[in-house]
Design an enzyme around this catalytic site. Structure first.
Site, PDB file in Angstrom:
ATOM      1  N   GLU A 206       6.389 -21.869  16.475  1.00 44.82           N
ATOM      2  CA  GLU A 206       7.459 -22.880  16.491  1.00 44.82           C
ATOM      3  C   GLU A 206       7.862 -23.268  15.062  1.00 44.82           C
ATOM      4  O   GLU A 206       7.847 -24.434  14.685  1.00 44.82           O
ATOM      5  CB  GLU A 206       7.035 -24.106  17.289  1.00 44.82           C
ATOM      6  N   GLU A 302       5.874 -20.018  25.733  1.00 49.20           N
ATOM      7  CA  GLU A 302       5.116 -21.148  26.291  1.00 49.20           C
ATOM      8  C   GLU A 302       6.050 -21.895  27.218  1.00 49.20           C
ATOM      9  O   GLU A 302       7.144 -22.282  26.811  1.00 49.20           O
ATOM     10  CB  GLU A 302       4.678 -22.134  25.197  1.00 49.20           C
ATOM     11  N   TYR A 373      -5.394 -30.475  30.681  1.00 46.08           N
ATOM     12  CA  TYR A 373      -3.960 -30.220  30.628  1.00 46.08           C
ATOM     13  C   TYR A 373      -3.267 -30.330  31.993  1.00 46.08           C
ATOM     14  O   TYR A 373      -2.086 -30.128  32.134  1.00 46.08           O
ATOM     15  CB  TYR A 373      -3.698 -28.825  30.036  1.00 46.08           C
TER      16      TYR A 373
HETATM   17  C1  GAL Z   1       3.980 -26.495  21.649  1.00 44.64           C
HETATM   18  C2  GAL Z   1       3.060 -25.795  20.669  1.00 44.64           C
HETATM   19  C3  GAL Z   1       1.670 -25.638  21.262  1.00 44.64           C
HETATM   20  C4  GAL Z   1       1.205 -26.950  21.828  1.00 44.64           C
HETATM   21  C5  GAL Z   1       2.215 -27.464  22.821  1.00 44.64           C
HETATM   22  C6  GAL Z   1       1.885 -28.794  23.433  1.00 44.64           C
HETATM   23  O1  GAL Z   1       5.126 -26.949  21.045  1.00 44.64           O
HETATM   24  O2  GAL Z   1       3.559 -24.532  20.317  1.00 44.64           O
HETATM   25  O3  GAL Z   1       0.800 -25.185  20.285  1.00 44.64           O
HETATM   26  O4  GAL Z   1       1.049 -27.852  20.793  1.00 44.64           O
HETATM   27  O5  GAL Z   1       3.435 -27.656  22.186  1.00 44.64           O
HETATM   28  O6  GAL Z   1       0.705 -28.754  24.090  1.00 44.64           O
END
Ligand code: GAL
Length: 997
Positions: A206, A302, A373
């Protein structure tokens, strides 16, 4: 009797549609697909493979594959044997890929030192993934974010020159060290070389801040070149945070190479709004997610499958991760992930699928120890109902490769049954078609809070098909789909899988329990139909067999004749039943097992099918497989089995459920206080003198003060002590107060003593919703002081928590931790400071295992420490005083080796009590409990670290600020879940006192 892929293809031949059936997985390679059969479950097979892509999907050996991936972090499960458990569960539930961050800080205690042994054995993890048949997307950063300390940067990097995440030469020299170390392992596991199953590799994470500046572009170009130079030859990608088209192909220098780099992006949409269209159906031109890079497949690196919870539980109103799972439940998954598929996403990674534990000092300040999570597989490795849609969709993507090549097709008008059409019905409908096979897919989504019975006009139906779409839910419908030697005309239930087992073709359709379904299968003539289980009506009409059934458990309909010799078994399964149907591909052909809570492996040898798996309740076991299969072995035990009218083998006896697990009470506690550092006479001569005058930290060094930042003296994790000596020669008694400025992550704390007497404590405020993202906190604690002339010692303990992450590439991980300035009112003594943090890194447990408490430095947390002289105490405790106290006990477990027990440690007490506990099991730092902040009360003790057959040592380091009585209150072992089966667990090395200083 082993069926090779070739024999299967020869037997299966070519269908009327000109489609070549192939693959032991029963998958198709279309005539127009590039070349070759659909891939088997991949492995480290020693042969070369090609990994490419076109605008639709990844192409593995020329065959299309949708990467249906779950994010898993090996560093969040410090028990290598259990990696297999997690990966087997994911594979069984339909995932074909895992995505894996590698956290630099976990592997590097010091510059130039890289450790991939023990719980850090990346090689073993990647091997296990290959053995399990999972593709791997590797994401070694260098920056990963991931709610870990400094976003994965090692502690030592926070004290180095240069700006991180840019082309700064000092930073790049360290990056190259890391990449060399991690790539040396990765390169052995590339699928392209047959050494493992890595098919994609991510650069950075990111990275959104230096997109147009040379130092950003050069940095990305450097990473690209370095990774290629290290021999990584699979396609590379980056995960754009904001669907901006950042770092799309052609936007930075890839050394003249093209076609081996993809655009990827991340998405964490609110579960409260309708799912966004980030692709085919999106608006906003070429920057809308998967359309930002028209020549590469939609790659969601993601996609939020849950969310993290900060200290105090502010994200989920104190309800913790159960609430995360509730707000992003199975229906959320169907609604959002099916929308993603409709939008052309073909690499789909759910972050997280197994969250695990941010043990030791791994968590970034924003999160507490559990990183559950709300994921589909919970922190205790237990399957949750969120696996149901993943299981159904994963199997579907495997059985129906048509889904890997989809174009948007003409919109259809969906009505409500007996009522309005289009929007008025409240249903969003997506229509997609595979241009080669003409298989059509419809995704129907209901964003409203009431159930809708939609009326869907489909090819082949005379009147719109009634399809239930429950509130805030979605489903996928298919038409024209080949199911072995039959073709589906339509179904209002969602297809889950089909396979050929023995002579017959089997197809499974799913939906919510109680739903009325209608399914039609093409039949040239009237077939013979037998309802083997459940209730179903059927009719032969307009060249199709129509079956109507209400979903309730398993409905079985056997179809014979009707234009095809091969029998066809139609299985209609409600959700709960669908996750007890396990497809497994073997070199001899696919196997379908029904009944147990988990099927881990299936292998055919001679006429016997060997299965391994888990049960929780007693369960029936039934298996379909290749012809000739006549015997069943379950977890090494041979079962008497009989052939059934369904064409399966069924065990005559039920598989037993899991036996009861009994856990001992924790008693025989021993107690000792510590913090001798607060005593005036403590010998600190071996401590480092804090006399530096400059720092690479982003925190300015206050004028006239020495650098007191802990990282500048090589102390990066956990607690840090300061002792300041000064001589008051002048007007004794003039000093009024001392002000201690300090910087920590969330939940930081400071305690001070003057000449051994407590001055008091100070805590950073508990964040609320508006401040929760703030990683770094600073405050000044002022304590009144009075002292006489002569020598004095000011002792200060700082629980500094962890380093902030650096999501915005602004070096925020370099903000100071520890004391920053000390000033007196009424006096200005010259203070000489000494500092002491953590002892040398534990060579087995790693650099993040311990901080700088006296007990930690002396090994009080380790097994074998001689605590015989400590005082015996009982819980609950209610002692009052500022400082540190330790409690130790031992306990033995004797859990049946055939039982996988997930065990946690639960602490509870009056929430008004201000104290916190560092939990050490067999020397491993299993996390931090803050009694008056929470919300976490139960800490997972993973098997391997926990001796489930043998002796364990538990040590609790309790910090209390003296404002209230301090516990512990109640401390007990909790059974979080259990199953008969599991994987063999090797104890994790847990040496005693050898490394303490
Ligand atoms: C994303 C990031 C991950 C993690 C996630 C939130 O933006 O790439 O590493 O931090 O957010 O859990």
């Amino acid at each position: 009797m082993v069926w090779s892929r070739r024999t299967f293809s020869a037997l299966a031949g070519t269908t009327a549609l000109g489609l070549t059936l192939s693959g032991s997985g029963g998958a198709f390679a279309r005539a127009s697909a590039p070349t070759g059969p659909a891939p088997d479950p991949p492995g480290a097979d020693g042969t070369r493979h090609t990994v490419g892509f076109d605008k639709y999907s990844m192409l593995v050996d020329g065959s299309r594959v949708v990467l249906w991936s779950g994010e898993v972090h090996p560093f969040r499960l410090p028990s290598p044997s259990l990696w297999r458990d997690v990966l087997e569960k994911l594979r069984a539930h339909g995932y074909n890929t895992i995505s894996v961050y590698v956290s630099w800080n976990y592997h590097s205690p010091a510059p130039g030192r890289y450790d991939f042994t023990g719980v850090r054995d990346l090689d073993l993890f990647l091997r296990t993934a290959a053995e399990t048949g999972l593709y791997v997307i590797l994401r070694p950063g260098p920056y990963i974010n991931a709610e870990v300390d400094a976003g994965g940067f090692p502690g030592w990097l926070t004290a180095t020159r240069g700006t991180a995440r840019t082309s700064d030469p000092t930073y790049l020299s360290y990056v190259d060290e890391w990449l060399t170390a991690v790539n040396r392992i990765a390169v052995r596991h590339l699928y392209t070389h047959g050494g493992g199953t890595i098919v994609l590799y991510q650069l950075e994470n990111e990275y959104a801040n230096n997109v147009t500046s040379p130092r950003g572009r050069d940095y990305m170009a450097h990473l690209y070149a370095k990774v290629r130079a290290d021999g990584i030859d699979v396609p590379l990608f980056h995960n754009d945070k904001g669907r901006n088209g950042y770092w799309a192909p052609g936007t930075f220098d890839t050394g003249g190479e093209s076609g081996r780099y993809l655009y990827g992006f991340d998405g964490y949409p609110s579960p409260l709004a309708p799912p966004p269209d980030w692709g085919y159906y999106g608006v906003g031109g070429t920057k809308g997610g998967s359309t930002a890079s028209p020549e590469t497949p939609g790659l969601l690196a993601e996609f939020g499958g849950g969310w993290f919870d900060p200290w105090g539980g502010v994200e989920f109103d104190g309800k913790g991760y159960a609430e995360s799972a509730r707000t992003r439940d199975a229906a959320y998954e169907r609604r959002f992930y099916l929308t993603n598929l409709a939008n052309g996403i073909k690499v789909h990674n759910v972050y997280m699928t197994f969250g695990g534990t941010s043990w030791g000092w791994l968590p970034a300040p924003v999160v507490y120890t559990s990183y559950d999570y709300g994921a589909a597989l919970d922190e205790a490795r237990r399957p949750t109902p969120k696996l149901v849609p993943m299981h159904q969709l994963g199997q579907l993507l495997h059985s129906v490769p048509d889904l890997a090549k989809l174009d948007r097709a003409a919109d259809i008008q969906v009505g409500a049954k007996g009522g309005a059409s289009g929007e008025a019905a409240g249903i969003t409908a997506y229509h997609l078609v595979n241009p080669d096979t003409e298989a059509h897919f419809h995704i129907l989504r209901n964003d409203r809070a009431d159930d809708v019975l939609a009326a869907v006009p489909l090819a082949g139906v005379d009147v719109p098909l009634p399809v239930p779409v429950p509130a805030l839910d979605a489903r996928l419908l298919a038409t024209g789909l080949p199911l072995g030697r039959r073709t589906l005309r339509y179904s209002s239930a969602q297809p889950m899988l089909w396979l050929t087992a023995g002579r017959q073709d089997i197809a499974v359709f799913t939906g919510r329990k109680g739903e009325a379904t209608r399914t039609a299968v093409e039949c040239a003539s009237k077939p013979t139909v037998t309802v083997l289980e459940g209730k179903a009506d059927h009719a032969y009409t307009s060249g199709a067999l129509r079956v109507d059934a209400e979903l309730d458990g398993l409905t079985r309909v056997l179809v014979e004749g009707g234009g095809t010799d091969a029998p066809f078994l139609l299985l209609l399964a409600d959700d709960e039943t669908s996750v007890r149907l396990w497809r497994h591909d073997t070199p001899s052909g696919p196997v379908l097992a029904y009944g147990p809570a988990l099927l881990r492996t299936a292998a055919l040898r001679d006429t016997t099918v060997h299965l391994t798996g888990d049960t929780v309740e007693a369960a029936d076991l039934e298996v379909w497989g290749p012809r000739g299969m006549s015997e069943v072995v379950w977890n090494q035990g041979r079962l008497k089995a009989r052939a059934t009218t369904s064409g399966s083998l069924r065990a005559e006896r039920r598989l037993p459920g899991v036996p009861a697990v009994h856990l001992p009470a924790l008693d025989n506690w021993r107690f000792h206080t510590e913090n001798p550092e607060s005593d005036a006479g403590f010998d600190d001569s071996a401590w480092k003198v804090a006399d530096r005058t400059s720092s690479y930290s982003t925190t300015p060094v206050p004028a006239g003060q020495p650098v007191l930042f802990a990282d500048d003296y090589g102390f990066h994790y956990g607690d840090v002590w300061y002792r300041g000596r000064f001589e008051e020669a002048g007007d004794a008694g003039a000093a009024e107060s001392v002000s201690l400025s300090y910087v920590t992550g969330t939940q930081g704390l400071l305690m001070a003593w003057l000449d051994g007497k407590p001055l008091g404590a100070h805590r950073m405020p508990v964040p609320d919703k508006s401040t929760v993202r703030k990683g770094t906190w600073s405050a000044t604690a002022t304590f009144p002081v009075r002292y006489a002339s002569g020598p004095h010692v000011l002792s200060v303990l700082v629980r500094r928590m962890q380093h902030d992450m650096d999501g915005a590439a602004k070096d925020t991980h370099k903000a100071a931790r520890g004391l920053t300035a000390v000033t007196f009112a009424g006096a200005s003594p010259a203070v000489t400071w000494r500092i002491q943090g953590e002892a040398a890194p534990d060579p087995v447990r790693g650099p993040l295992n311990h901080g700088g408490l006296y007990g930690e430095r002396q090994g009080w947390h380790l097994p074998g420490f001689a605590d015989g002289g400590w005082k015996a105490v009982d819980f609950p405790r209610a002692s009052r005083g500022q400082g540190v106290a330790w409690y130790r006990t031992g306990f033995r477990l004797a859990i049946d080796p055939g039982v996988d027990a997930s065990i946690g440690l639960t602490l509870t007490d009056d929430p008004a009590r201000a104290y916190r506990v560092q939990i050490f099991l067999n020397g491993w730092n299993m996390g931090q409990y803050i009694n008056d902040v929470g919300p976490q009360h139960t800490f997972v003790l993973p098997g391997g670290v926990l001796r489930t057959r043998g002796a364990n040592t538990l040590a609790l380091a309790v910090l209390s600020d003296g404002t209230t009585p301090a516990g512990p209150g109640e401390v007990r072992l909790t059974l979080m879940g259990s199953a008969a089966g599991g994987v063999p667990v090797t104890p994790v090395d847990s040496p005693g006192r050898a490394h303490a200083r």
